[in-house]
Design an enzyme around this catalytic site. Structure first.
Site, PDB file in Angstrom:
ATOM      1  N   LYS A 228      18.094 -34.158 -62.517  1.00 21.96           N
ATOM      2  CA  LYS A 228      18.962 -35.210 -63.045  1.00 21.96           C
ATOM      3  C   LYS A 228      19.807 -35.792 -61.909  1.00 21.96           C
ATOM      4  O   LYS A 228      19.884 -36.993 -61.735  1.00 21.96           O
ATOM      5  CB  LYS A 228      19.840 -34.629 -64.153  1.00 21.96           C
TER       6      LYS A 228
ATOM      7  N   HIS B 178       8.570  -2.911 -79.741  1.00 20.14           N
ATOM      8  CA  HIS B 178       8.302  -1.714 -78.936  1.00 20.14           C
ATOM      9  C   HIS B 178       9.245  -1.646 -77.750  1.00 20.14           C
ATOM     10  O   HIS B 178       8.982  -0.930 -76.788  1.00 20.14           O
ATOM     11  CB  HIS B 178       6.841  -1.733 -78.479  1.00 20.14           C
TER      12      HIS B 178
ATOM     13  N   LYS C 280      28.480 -22.186 -57.296  1.00 16.53           N
ATOM     14  CA  LYS C 280      27.800 -23.120 -56.398  1.00 16.53           C
ATOM     15  C   LYS C 280      28.640 -23.373 -55.158  1.00 16.53           C
ATOM     16  O   LYS C 280      28.139 -23.370 -54.030  1.00 16.53           O
ATOM     17  CB  LYS C 280      27.576 -24.475 -57.091  1.00 16.53           C
TER      18      LYS C 280
HETATM   19  O1  LIG Z   1      18.574 -31.551 -63.106  1.00 17.59           O
HETATM   20  P1  LIG Z   1      19.545 -31.102 -62.067  1.00 17.59           P
HETATM   21  O2  LIG Z   1      20.565 -32.134 -61.735  1.00 17.59           O
HETATM   22  O3  LIG Z   1      18.806 -30.641 -60.839  1.00 17.59           O
HETATM   23  O4  LIG Z   1      20.325 -29.886 -62.642  1.00 17.59           O
HETATM   24  C1  LIG Z   1      19.726 -28.663 -62.937  1.00 17.59           C
HETATM   25  C2  LIG Z   1      20.725 -27.742 -63.609  1.00 17.59           C
HETATM   26  O5  LIG Z   1      21.811 -27.560 -62.736  1.00 17.59           O
HETATM   27  C3  LIG Z   1      23.056 -27.096 -63.154  1.00 17.59           C
HETATM   28  O6  LIG Z   1      23.215 -25.805 -62.699  1.00 17.59           O
HETATM   29  C4  LIG Z   1      23.405 -27.187 -64.589  1.00 17.59           C
HETATM   30  O7  LIG Z   1      24.108 -26.069 -64.972  1.00 17.59           O
HETATM   31  C5  LIG Z   1      22.230 -27.331 -65.498  1.00 17.59           C
HETATM   32  O8  LIG Z   1      22.682 -27.831 -66.716  1.00 17.59           O
HETATM   33  C6  LIG Z   1      21.205 -28.266 -64.930  1.00 17.59           C
HETATM   34  O9  LIG Z   1      20.160 -28.413 -65.856  1.00 17.59           O
END
Ligand SMILES: O=P(O)(O)OC[C@H]1O[C@H](O)[C@H](O)[C@@H](O)[C@@H]1O
Length: 568
Positions: A213, A391, A516
């Site tokens: 994203k 199991h 992060k």
């Molecule tokens: O799709 P992106 O921008 O690479 O993000 C990937 C992921 O990163 C973050 O850690 C968020 O917590 C997630 O919600 C997201 O889906």
């Protein structure tokens, strides 16, 4: 309810708190004898049957939960979501994953603009592109058709598509459509995941789809650079244009990375990562593998559930009922976890996907207005397909902690098997467990029953099952693309309902940021230590010791990194 008031201050919440005492006097063994109650706790919609009679709830409880929903303004919140209001207030965004599966002629507004035409423009582009790839009219740098796809992405850009892919993999229609093709997912920044993904793959016949994203996620971008290197070291840098495409909201960064914007598939900031499987995030890789027509059925299944969610009365609304019962279990009965137990191997990636949707959405400590919650929100989701789970961890569920369970069963197997001479078909064997387990949990086994069976007295406490353990059963007619879409939307909406009732923002995820940023500090230190021999500074004693040890024991890594790809 005033906007900054907490749901726990309302009368319906307090009423439910008091009601727990009543429920504690009941046992599911008795509740299950009340046929009228059980009948009222079944809902059918579009081929699905939900049975929630094994919840520790009476019809009175359900009435009180509906009152709680009203106090939370649930209906209004659902309507505001569908109306494109900025309900994700900490990021000032609409939450419109429902627009991703709306039909072409639907009108769904975000910021005064109907977003459905934009959605369909991308869907049409995906359909065209995937047909070009699948038909072999788009070829790679050496003239070969691209049969294999590696989707690079993590979190929401990975788990939903993996869930749907895994569920479709054994569906007869999808199998036919995917003949001769492979779809892989590279998520972890661990180089072992790279190695596993490219093992046996030929860059000449591989298309890499970078899914992010933001297009800034560290793991995804390093993996994307690694696969870019894998392609260009084998086929030359010009091959990247033919072998890499992207899905993102950040088309500027896509272009900077070296992917032609013509080969980028957009989505929008009103699609949350964990709610993005119906955008190009899932639709592109899945269409490449299974063809657009199969994926369109998946979207239609989700749309059907969206309509049900948007328009059914709360009392007959599957995601609403499920969400309210989850709130009941977590906040009133004090059960913090939920087990997701699909009796279908094809749904083996459902629980990992729902873990993100649920725990990233509802794992919050403050209300949407920033007020510290005086109660715990969110739940701990985990699960495995039955019968494997039986199991493994079911012992704890039967005799240890109480964990409300979702039993998901399928009427018609994707892959029926019968053996002459066997009592039942293989799928009936599986489903025997699906029907038996909820009753074992609800009814248990009493010391009196054990005595009658002449069980040795010293074993009676060990063999006693207290029962009264809640579950719900969801029966799907089959598991095709459409049903997978229905199931996805049920969980997405149920989780939103929980968040709406708890009064939190289920659509942000600030909790992932701290780790992060600390990793950025560590990364800088590792670089400085390796290249300039700098000692580890600025960390606590524990982290400093661990990092120093790590650096000492891996001092054979060259300070100027040469390119090294996995040798697998
Ligand atoms: O799709 P992106 O921008 O690479 O993000 C990937 C992921 O990163 C973050 O850690 C968020 O917590 C997630 O919600 C997201 O889906």
């Amino acid at each position: 309810m005033a906007s900054s008031a907490l749901i726990s201050d309302t009368e319906p919440w307090k009423d439910l708190k008091g009601h727990v005492e009543e429920i504690n006097k009941t046992h599911l063994r008795d509740l299950m004898n009340d046929v009228n109650r059980c009948q009222a706790m079944m809902v059918e919609f579009d081929g699905l049957l939900l049975d929630y009679s094994r919840q520790r709830a009476t019809l009175e409880t359900m009435g009180k939960l509906i009152k709680l929903a009203e106090a939370a303004g649930l209906k209004d919140k659902i309507n505001r979501m569908f109306a494109g209001e900025h309900i994700n207030s900490t990021e000032n965004r609409s939450v419109l994953h429902v627009a991703l599966r709306a039909p072409r002629d639907a009108v769904i507004q975000s910021d005064g603009k109907n977003v459905v035409p934009d959605v369909w423009e991308v869907l049409d582009k995906i359909q065209k592109f995937s047909e070009t790839i699948r038909s072999g009219s788009w070829v790679g740098a050496t003239g070969k058709a691209l049969k294999d796809v590696v989707a690079v992405g993590i979190g929401g850009s990975f788990l939903g598509p993996l869930f749907v892919h895994t569920a479709l993999q054994t569906d007869p229609e999808a199998i036919e459509a995917a003949r001769g093709r492979q779809l892989h997912f590279l998520a972890n920044v661990d180089p072992i995941d790279v190695a596993r993904n490219i093992a046996g793959l030929n860059p000449e016949t591989t298309l890499v789809v970078v899914v992010s994203k933001t297009f800034t996620t560290a793991e995804t971008m390093l993996n994307a650079r690694t696969l870019r290197e894998w392609i260009s070291s084998s086929l030359g840098p010009a091959a990247v244009a033919k072998h890499m495409v992207a899905v993102s909201t950040n088309l500027t960064l896509v272009e900077k990375f070296g992917i032609d914007p013509k080969n980028a598939f957009a989505f929008w900031d009103w699609v949350g990562g964990r709610y993005s499987v119906c955008s190009a995030v899932g639709v592109l890789p899945l269409s490449l593998q299974y063809g657009f027509s199969v994926v369109e059925k998946f979207l239609k299944g989700a749309f059907s559930m969206d309509q049900h969610f948007h328009s059914s009365p709360l009392e007959k609304n599957i995601p609403v009922l499920l969400g309210l019962l989850s709130v009941w279990n977590v906040s009133f009965l004090g059960y913090p976890a939920r087990a997701i137990l699909p009796y279908s191997q094809a749904l083996e990636k459902l629980a990992p996907h729902i873990q993100q949707v649920s725990m990233e959405s509802n794992g919050k400590g403050v209300s949407i207005d920033g007020v510290l919650l005086p109660f715990e929100a969110g739940e701990i989701d985990f699960g495995e397909p039955g019968t494997n789970g039986q199991h493994s961890f079911y012992q704890l569920i039967h005799q240890g902690r109480v964990i409300p369970c979702d039993f998901i069963g399928i009427v018609k197997s994707q892959q029926p098997v019968y053996l002459k001479g066997e009592l039942v078909s293989n799928h009936d064997e599986l489903m025997s467990n699906f029907f038996a387990q909820p009753d074992a949990l609800a009814y248990g086994k009493t010391p009196e029953q054990l005595q009658k069976e002449n069980v040795a007295p010293h074993l009676i406490p060990h063999k006693t099952f207290s029962g009264n353990r809640p579950s719900l059963s969801l029966l799907l007619p089959s598991l095709n693309a459409y049903n997978i879409g229905q199931l996805l939307a049920i969980y997405e909406h149920r989780i939103a309902v929980e968040g709406f009732v708890w009064g939190i923002n289920s659509f942000d995820q600030w909790g992932v940021e701290l780790g992060k940023s600390l990793a950025t500090q560590v990364r800088k230190q590792l670089h400085a230590s390796r290249t300039e021999g700098k000692t580890v500074e600025g960390f606590n004693f524990s982290t400093k010791t661990l990092m120093t040890k790590y650096l000492e024991l891996s001092s054979d890594i060259p300070s100027e990194l040469p390119t090294l790809l996995p040798r697998i």
